[in-house]
Design a protein around this motif. Structure first.
Motif, PDB file in Angstrom:
ATOM      1  N   VAL A 119       0.822  -1.212   0.000  1.00  0.00           N
ATOM      2  CA  VAL A 119       0.000   0.000   0.000  1.00  0.00           C
ATOM      3  C   VAL A 119       0.856   1.261   0.000  1.00  0.00           C
ATOM      4  O   VAL A 119       0.323   2.358  -0.160  1.00  0.00           O
ATOM      5  CB  VAL A 119      -0.943   0.016   1.231  1.00  0.00           C
ATOM      6  N   GLU A 120       2.176   1.125   0.179  1.00  0.00           N
ATOM      7  CA  GLU A 120       3.027   2.309   0.285  1.00  0.00           C
ATOM      8  C   GLU A 120       3.145   3.023  -1.056  1.00  0.00           C
ATOM      9  O   GLU A 120       2.889   4.224  -1.168  1.00  0.00           O
ATOM     10  CB  GLU A 120       4.413   1.924   0.807  1.00  0.00           C
ATOM     11  N   PHE A 121       3.560   2.282  -2.094  1.00  0.00           N
ATOM     12  CA  PHE A 121       3.737   2.868  -3.418  1.00  0.00           C
ATOM     13  C   PHE A 121       3.042   2.058  -4.504  1.00  0.00           C
ATOM     14  O   PHE A 121       3.006   2.492  -5.660  1.00  0.00           O
ATOM     15  CB  PHE A 121       5.233   2.964  -3.768  1.00  0.00           C
ATOM     16  N   GLY A 122       2.542   0.889  -4.152  1.00  0.00           N
ATOM     17  CA  GLY A 122       2.002  -0.016  -5.151  1.00  0.00           C
ATOM     18  C   GLY A 122       0.504   0.070  -5.309  1.00  0.00           C
ATOM     19  O   GLY A 122      -0.160   1.026  -4.911  1.00  0.00           O
ATOM     20  N   PHE A 123      -0.040  -0.998  -5.882  1.00  0.00           N
ATOM     21  CA  PHE A 123      -1.454  -1.018  -6.259  1.00  0.00           C
ATOM     22  C   PHE A 123      -2.362  -1.412  -5.098  1.00  0.00           C
ATOM     23  O   PHE A 123      -3.585  -1.337  -5.242  1.00  0.00           O
ATOM     24  CB  PHE A 123      -1.635  -1.966  -7.442  1.00  0.00           C
ATOM     25  N   GLY A 124      -1.788  -1.811  -3.972  1.00  0.00           N
ATOM     26  CA  GLY A 124      -2.603  -2.022  -2.789  1.00  0.00           C
ATOM     27  C   GLY A 124      -3.164  -0.725  -2.239  1.00  0.00           C
ATOM     28  O   GLY A 124      -4.144  -0.730  -1.493  1.00  0.00           O
ATOM     29  N   GLY A 125      -2.553   0.411  -2.602  1.00  0.00           N
ATOM     30  CA  GLY A 125      -3.045   1.712  -2.172  1.00  0.00           C
ATOM     31  C   GLY A 125      -3.997   2.356  -3.149  1.00  0.00           C
ATOM     32  O   GLY A 125      -4.506   3.456  -2.882  1.00  0.00           O
ATOM     33  N   MET A 126      -4.275   1.703  -4.294  1.00  0.00           N
ATOM     34  CA  MET A 126      -5.251   2.233  -5.256  1.00  0.00           C
ATOM     35  C   MET A 126      -6.664   1.798  -4.857  1.00  0.00           C
ATOM     36  O   MET A 126      -6.857   0.692  -4.347  1.00  0.00           O
ATOM     37  CB  MET A 126      -4.933   1.732  -6.665  1.00  0.00           C
ATOM     38  N   HIS A 127      -7.630   2.668  -5.103  1.00  0.00           N
ATOM     39  CA  HIS A 127      -9.027   2.383  -4.753  1.00  0.00           C
ATOM     40  C   HIS A 127      -9.858   2.277  -6.027  1.00  0.00           C
ATOM     41  O   HIS A 127      -9.802   3.171  -6.883  1.00  0.00           O
ATOM     42  CB  HIS A 127      -9.595   3.488  -3.866  1.00  0.00           C
TER      43      HIS A 127
END
Length: 524
Positions: A250-258
């Motif tokens: 979630v820091e810079f990757g796609f886990g932080g995209m909504h």
């Protein structure tokens, strides 16, 4: 007068007009559950044209604005490819006027740049050559070697040496670093022992773990480690375990995209009505997809597995969406990006939070001719204004339309400044909003790769209106990726009448990302 009253066409028109007025009057007085300010455009029955079916607004090459990096407040922005010029003192010489004009043009302010260019050339008609000699001297660029003459046998290369003179490809160069180790620094005085280098004695497992921690803290620092030595360059480029952690994190990757709304437009948590509306939209999208593909309805087992079963608990919903995001990322890893995590991180569309997106708009407006002027033509005005978009990690955003320049705005584009701004402040006209990326339900029947990169933004509007911006992530400039937001549509929604209206995009230009160091490495 009597003939007009007995005209059947006129009477028919009057009856239709009265019926329409009565219907609107009844609709406006009817109690509505989602009429309050937190309701979003998705509550309406009439939706705007679908963003994936609408072409991108026409763009031109000159619309590109060079990437900027804004330092701490009070310091000028650094523009990539443009020499920094002191901005505190007023220009005096022709060269200083020309440098100031280049700076203003790079910032997107064409009106000031044209005025400074004219003044510079009036003072010295060779000022452009002086600027080129100062900032781009010949000594900085290697001279091209002259081609050997056909009759000169001394310079002709042997047929076997042609392949040896060809440069290696990047892939071959990195592969040649595979067997190397981290070499200690040579001694300062010949004959003395080398200084200690503990990192050169570490096993690869521990070294990879250290590099992974660096990547999670700052992916930019992790990539810059490739400049230290060849061994670290090999690990940075080829270590897929680290790039997998970056992509899924979630820091810079796609886990932080909504890909679903996370907040209301006013930044309040989602209410039960919002979750019910989302579940209804997903069920309608799933049904439309099955009808278009000819598939059968989901079975009870599929419903129990979460195919169409709504989730009204925010924590369970977050877990479900996180699992869906990871599943989509793994699917794309194998299908679209050649099983390369590094390639996925570089090419797959994603938003960035350590800066803001700026749209610089210039258009020409004709002025009014002065009756006392001796010129024949009317004056021409170059109007410049800016649109700012800053995205936050929790799914909220800030939107601002102003004539203030980026140096005076970007450091104030924060939640704290918005909450505490006073009358007359540059953030006075800022609007709260929310964002999300497009998902499969936005265009039933289309593959995710076709709608990947579409961004939907909903912001507060004037009085009873809500604004919706349909954008798409693109790339601009040499080597840059996902640094541009192109327009697909711009709409307003009337909460009282449930009507949609579309704004024209005649003058609006794309947004370009600019890094702002005061936001921090990861942004807010």
């Amino acid at each position: 007068m009597e003939s007009s009253e007995t005209n059947p066409d006129l009477e028919s028109f009057r009856e239709q007009w009265r019926a329409e007025v009565r219907a609107r009057h009844q609709q406006s007085h009817r109690p509505r559950q989602h009429q309050h300010a937190t309701a979003g455009p998705s509550t309406g029955s009439r939706k705007p044209p679908h963003p994936t079916k609408k072409p991108i607004a026409k763009e031109y090459e000159e619309d590109y604005v060079p990437t900027k990096v804004f330092d701490e407040p009070g310091q000028p922005a650094t523009i990539t490819g443009v020499a920094a010029v002191p901005t505190k003192k007023e220009p005096i010489t022709a060269l200083e006027h020309y440098e100031k004009a280049v700076e203003r043009e790079a910032a997107g302010n064409l009106g000031d740049s044209l005025r400074l260019y004219r003044k510079a050339f009036r003072m010295d008609d060779q000022v452009d050559q002086n600027y080129k000699a100062k900032h781009f001297p010949r000594a900085k660029f290697p001279q091209k070697m002259a081609a050997p003459k056909s009759g000169d046998s001394s310079t002709a290369a042997a047929p076997g040496d042609v392949k040896a003179d060809q440069p290696q490809t990047m892939k071959e160069l990195i592969a040649s670093f595979a067997g190397l180790t981290i070499e200690p620094v040579p001694p300062e005085i010949e004959g003395m022992p080398q200084p200690p280098c503990p990192i050169s004695n570490l096993p690869d497992e521990i070294l990879v773990h250290i590099l992974r921690d660096v990547a999670v803290a700052d992916v930019g620092d992790f990539v810059r480690l490739a400049q230290v030595c060849k061994r670290l360059a090999f690990l940075v480029v080829t270590e897929d375990r680290i790039w997998r952690r970056i992509c899924l994190g979630v820091e810079f990757g796609f886990g932080g995209m909504h890909y679903h709304w996370q907040r209301q437009i006013t930044w309040e948590p989602l209410a039960e009505e919002d979750l019910e509306r989302e579940a209804a939209e997903e069920a309608a999208a799933a049904e439309a997809f099955m009808q278009s593909s000819g598939a059968t309805s989901p079975t009870e087992t599929e419903q129990e597995d979460g195919f169409v079963v709504p989730v009204f608990d925010l924590e369970k919903r977050a877990e479900k969406l996180a699992d869906e995001s990871t599943a989509n990322t793994l699917a794309f890893f194998n299908s679209l990006y050649g099983s390369s995590w590094q390639r996925m991180f570089r090419l797959r569309p994603r938003l960035r939070f350590n800066g803001c997106y700026i749209s610089t708009v210039n258009y020409v407006r004709s002025g009014m001719a002065n009756s006392n002027s001796i010129t024949w033509g009317a004056p021409i005005h170059v109007v410049t204004y800016y649109r700012y978009l800053r995205f936050f990690r929790d799914g909220t955003c800030l939107s601002l339309l102003t004539t203030a320049e980026p140096n005076d705005v970007v450091h104030h584009l924060t939640r704290e400044t918005y909450a505490s701004h006073h009358s007359g402040h540059v953030m006075e006209s800022a609007l709260k909003g929310r964002w999300r990326l497009a998902r499969a339900g936005d265009n039933p029947g289309a593959s995710l790769s076709e709608i990947e990169g579409d961004v939907m933004v909903e912001t507060e509007g004037v009085s009873k209106y809500v604004y919706r911006l349909d954008l798409t992530l693109k790339s601009a400039g040499k080597g840059a990726r996902n640094n541009k937001l192109a327009w697909r549509g711009f709409y307003s929604w009337n909460r009282l009448t449930d009507d949609w209206a579309e704004f024209t995009l005649r003058n609006d230009k794309p947004f370009f990302f600019s890094r702002v160091r005061s936001y921090g490495v990861m942004g807010a």
